[in-house]
Scaffold this motif. Structure first.
Motif, PDB file in Angstrom:
ATOM      1  N   GLY A 156      18.867  27.222  48.442  1.00 51.22           N
ATOM      2  CA  GLY A 156      19.838  28.128  49.048  1.00 51.22           C
ATOM      3  C   GLY A 156      19.313  28.894  50.238  1.00 51.22           C
ATOM      4  N   ASP A 157      18.133  28.503  50.720  1.00 47.39           N
ATOM      5  CA  ASP A 157      17.534  29.162  51.888  1.00 47.39           C
ATOM      6  C   ASP A 157      17.988  28.416  53.134  1.00 47.39           C
ATOM      7  OD1 ASP A 157      16.005  30.434  53.784  1.00 47.39           O
ATOM      8  OD2 ASP A 157      14.060  29.805  52.961  1.00 47.39           O
ATOM      9  N   TYR A 158      19.231  28.662  53.541  1.00 49.04           N
ATOM     10  CA  TYR A 158      19.806  27.924  54.657  1.00 49.04           C
ATOM     11  C   TYR A 158      19.076  28.216  55.967  1.00 49.04           C
ATOM     12  CZ  TYR A 158      23.620  26.945  51.417  1.00 49.04           C
ATOM     13  OH  TYR A 158      24.363  26.518  50.345  1.00 49.04           O
ATOM     14  N   ALA A 159      18.720  29.473  56.185  1.00 46.07           N
ATOM     15  CA  ALA A 159      18.003  29.817  57.418  1.00 46.07           C
ATOM     16  C   ALA A 159      16.637  29.158  57.442  1.00 46.07           C
ATOM     17  CB  ALA A 159      17.875  31.335  57.544  1.00 46.07           C
ATOM     18  N   GLY A 160      15.962  29.156  56.301  1.00 42.58           N
ATOM     19  CA  GLY A 160      14.654  28.510  56.224  1.00 42.58           C
ATOM     20  C   GLY A 160      14.751  27.013  56.455  1.00 42.58           C
ATOM     21  N   ALA A 161      15.792  26.393  55.908  1.00 45.72           N
ATOM     22  CA  ALA A 161      15.998  24.961  56.137  1.00 45.72           C
ATOM     23  C   ALA A 161      16.239  24.688  57.619  1.00 45.72           C
ATOM     24  CB  ALA A 161      17.174  24.463  55.297  1.00 45.72           C
ATOM     25  N   ALA A 162      17.066  25.521  58.249  1.00 45.29           N
ATOM     26  CA  ALA A 162      17.340  25.351  59.682  1.00 45.29           C
ATOM     27  C   ALA A 162      16.053  25.414  60.492  1.00 45.29           C
ATOM     28  CB  ALA A 162      18.312  26.425  60.153  1.00 45.29           C
ATOM     29  N   ASP A 163      15.145  26.289  60.089  1.00 46.49           N
ATOM     30  CA  ASP A 163      13.894  26.449  60.832  1.00 46.49           C
ATOM     31  C   ASP A 163      12.942  25.273  60.650  1.00 46.49           C
ATOM     32  OD1 ASP A 163      14.730  28.840  61.899  1.00 46.49           O
ATOM     33  OD2 ASP A 163      13.700  30.084  60.414  1.00 46.49           O
ATOM     34  N   GLU A 164      13.212  24.408  59.690  1.00 50.97           N
ATOM     35  CA  GLU A 164      12.404  23.199  59.523  1.00 50.97           C
ATOM     36  C   GLU A 164      12.787  22.115  60.531  1.00 50.97           C
ATOM     37  OE1 GLU A 164       9.706  22.634  57.443  1.00 50.97           O
ATOM     38  OE2 GLU A 164       9.941  24.819  57.259  1.00 50.97           O
ATOM     39  N   LEU A 165      14.019  22.139  60.985  1.00 50.63           N
ATOM     40  CA  LEU A 165      14.498  21.066  61.867  1.00 50.63           C
ATOM     41  C   LEU A 165      13.665  20.914  63.140  1.00 50.63           C
ATOM     42  CD1 LEU A 165      18.341  21.574  61.420  1.00 50.63           C
ATOM     43  CD2 LEU A 165      16.964  19.684  60.527  1.00 50.63           C
ATOM     44  N   PRO A 166      13.294  22.027  63.829  1.00 50.51           N
ATOM     45  CA  PRO A 166      12.525  21.865  65.071  1.00 50.51           C
ATOM     46  C   PRO A 166      11.117  21.306  64.878  1.00 50.51           C
ATOM     47  CG  PRO A 166      13.624  23.998  65.028  1.00 50.51           C
ATOM     48  CD  PRO A 166      13.737  23.419  63.649  1.00 50.51           C
ATOM     49  N   LYS A 167      10.686  21.148  63.633  1.00 54.93           N
ATOM     50  CA  LYS A 167       9.346  20.574  63.388  1.00 54.93           C
ATOM     51  C   LYS A 167       9.361  19.047  63.457  1.00 54.93           C
ATOM     52  CE  LYS A 167       8.155  24.523  60.457  1.00 54.93           C
ATOM     53  NZ  LYS A 167       7.756  24.997  59.110  1.00 54.93           N
ATOM     54  N   TRP A 168      10.552  18.461  63.421  1.00 54.21           N
ATOM     55  CA  TRP A 168      10.668  17.005  63.406  1.00 54.21           C
ATOM     56  C   TRP A 168      10.838  16.472  64.826  1.00 54.21           C
ATOM     57  CZ3 TRP A 168      10.400  13.862  59.042  1.00 54.21           C
ATOM     58  CH2 TRP A 168      10.210  14.553  57.844  1.00 54.21           C
ATOM     59  N   ARG A 218       8.252  14.475  66.459  1.00 56.27           N
ATOM     60  CA  ARG A 218       7.247  13.453  66.771  1.00 56.27           C
ATOM     61  C   ARG A 218       7.779  12.056  66.489  1.00 56.27           C
ATOM     62  NH1 ARG A 218       2.034  15.226  67.583  1.00 56.27           N
ATOM     63  NH2 ARG A 218       1.728  17.451  67.209  1.00 56.27           N
ATOM     64  N   ALA A 219       7.383  11.125  67.330  1.00 56.14           N
ATOM     65  CA  ALA A 219       7.645   9.703  67.123  1.00 56.14           C
ATOM     66  C   ALA A 219       6.398   8.956  67.568  1.00 56.14           C
ATOM     67  CB  ALA A 219       8.860   9.243  67.912  1.00 56.14           C
ATOM     68  N   GLY A 220       5.878   8.121  66.693  1.00 55.74           N
ATOM     69  CA  GLY A 220       4.646   7.416  67.022  1.00 55.74           C
ATOM     70  C   GLY A 220       3.485   8.356  67.266  1.00 55.74           C
ATOM     71  N   GLY A 221       3.492   9.519  66.615  1.00 62.81           N
ATOM     72  CA  GLY A 221       2.418  10.498  66.768  1.00 62.81           C
ATOM     73  C   GLY A 221       2.540  11.368  68.004  1.00 62.81           C
ATOM     74  N   GLN A 222       3.572  11.157  68.812  1.00 62.38           N
ATOM     75  CA  GLN A 222       3.742  11.921  70.049  1.00 62.38           C
ATOM     76  C   GLN A 222       4.917  12.885  69.918  1.00 62.38           C
ATOM     77  OE1 GLN A 222       4.069   9.155  73.478  1.00 62.38           O
ATOM     78  NE2 GLN A 222       3.630   7.545  72.005  1.00 62.38           N
ATOM     79  N   VAL A 223       4.756  14.076  70.508  1.00 63.73           N
ATOM     80  CA  VAL A 223       5.876  15.005  70.619  1.00 63.73           C
ATOM     81  C   VAL A 223       6.749  14.545  71.784  1.00 63.73           C
ATOM     82  CG1 VAL A 223       6.574  17.373  71.135  1.00 63.73           C
ATOM     83  CG2 VAL A 223       4.599  16.950  69.653  1.00 63.73           C
ATOM     84  N   LEU A 224       8.019  14.308  71.512  1.00 63.55           N
ATOM     85  CA  LEU A 224       8.940  13.838  72.542  1.00 63.55           C
ATOM     86  C   LEU A 224       9.912  14.942  72.937  1.00 63.55           C
ATOM     87  CD1 LEU A 224       9.848  10.250  71.247  1.00 63.55           C
ATOM     88  CD2 LEU A 224       7.977  10.952  72.747  1.00 63.55           C
ATOM     89  N   LYS A 225      10.051  15.146  74.235  1.00 63.83           N
ATOM     90  CA  LYS A 225      10.938  16.209  74.718  1.00 63.83           C
ATOM     91  C   LYS A 225      12.378  15.965  74.279  1.00 63.83           C
ATOM     92  CE  LYS A 225      10.040  18.279  78.552  1.00 63.83           C
ATOM     93  NZ  LYS A 225       9.885  18.673  79.977  1.00 63.83           N
ATOM     94  N   GLY A 226      12.790  14.702  74.255  1.00 62.57           N
ATOM     95  CA  GLY A 226      14.141  14.398  73.807  1.00 62.57           C
ATOM     96  C   GLY A 226      14.389  14.852  72.381  1.00 62.57           C
ATOM     97  N   LEU A 227      13.370  14.703  71.528  1.00 65.67           N
ATOM     98  CA  LEU A 227      13.509  15.158  70.144  1.00 65.67           C
ATOM     99  C   LEU A 227      13.477  16.680  70.064  1.00 65.67           C
ATOM    100  CD1 LEU A 227      11.362  12.592  68.122  1.00 65.67           C
ATOM    101  CD2 LEU A 227      13.854  12.733  68.310  1.00 65.67           C
ATOM    102  N   GLN A 228      12.695  17.312  70.920  1.00 61.93           N
ATOM    103  CA  GLN A 228      12.689  18.777  70.946  1.00 61.93           C
ATOM    104  C   GLN A 228      14.072  19.311  71.298  1.00 61.93           C
ATOM    105  OE1 GLN A 228       9.341  19.139  73.739  1.00 61.93           O
ATOM    106  NE2 GLN A 228       8.221  20.248  72.156  1.00 61.93           N
TER     107      GLN A 228
END
Length: 202
Positions: free
Chosen positions: A151-163, A165-175
């Motif tokens: 039920g921690d909706y705000a905490g769950a939302a804050d997890e999204l920006p951690k995803w 990376r693709a192939g070990g690289q941070v991609l601006k499109g994913l950011q």
């Protein structure tokens, strides 16, 4: 099971269509060795009718077509716009909405549902040797899912920006995508959220 009547709405489709774009010719994954090698050689990975012999040993997996679809895609595959739209609609209902229904044990708003399904469409649900937004490769629930089901909706939302990376690289499109998706999850209007993602990661 919760959220049994939920269906993906306009925000989900707009996120997916904005960030995936639609390509009618199969292309190698942007984080793949083949994609990187083609770019270095000055070749366009998005107009590849066949893999040049010099690059045949490099992986382009997962090959992608249409609105980011990776199912049954091979190099050189060409589809129509109607095929792309049909693939998208079928896979969303068959492959991406059900894992959210099965994994999430709390009621979601339409915005939360759209943001979650859109992210599953991009990362996959996970499990079976691959990390996804719902399950880790070893089958454990992701931090996003654990927080959401607590039920921690705000905490769950804050997890999204951690995803991001693709192939070990941070991609601006994913950011950009995760920034926008987080805002939609929190109730933001999708067009404004996409614009905010562009501003945050120019």
């Amino acid at each position: 099971m919760m959220n049994t009547t939920m269906r993906s709405g306009e925000a989900c489709h707009e996120l997916n269509h904005h960030y995936e774009a639609c390509r009618l010719l199969a292309y190698p994954d942007p984080a793949s060795p083949l994609f990187a090698a083609l770019r270095r050689a000055g070749l366009d990975p998005y107009s590849l009718r066949a893999v040049p012999a010099a690059y045949a040993r490099l992986s382009g997996a997962p090959w992608t077509i249409g609105w980011g679809d990776t199912l049954d895609v091979r190099p050189g595959l060409v589809i129509s716009q109607a095929d792309a739209d049909g693939r998208y609609a079928r896979r969303l209902v068959r492959d991406f909405e059900p894992p959210v229904r099965e994994a999430v044990t709390v009621q979601l708003s339409q915005c939360q549902w759209d943001a979650t399904v859109s992210t599953v469409y991009n990362t996959g649900p996970g499990g079976k040797g691959r990390d996804g937004i719902l399950w880790l490769a070893d089958g454990r629930p992701s931090t996003f899912l654990r927080k959401l089901n607590a039920g921690d909706y705000a905490g769950a939302a804050d997890e999204l920006p951690k995803w991001v990376r693709a192939g070990g690289q941070v991609l601006k499109g994913l950011q950009r995508r995760r920034h926008a998706t987080r805002l939609v999850f929190l109730g933001g209007e999708v067009g404004a959220a996409i614009a905010a993602g562009e501003r945050a990661f120019p």
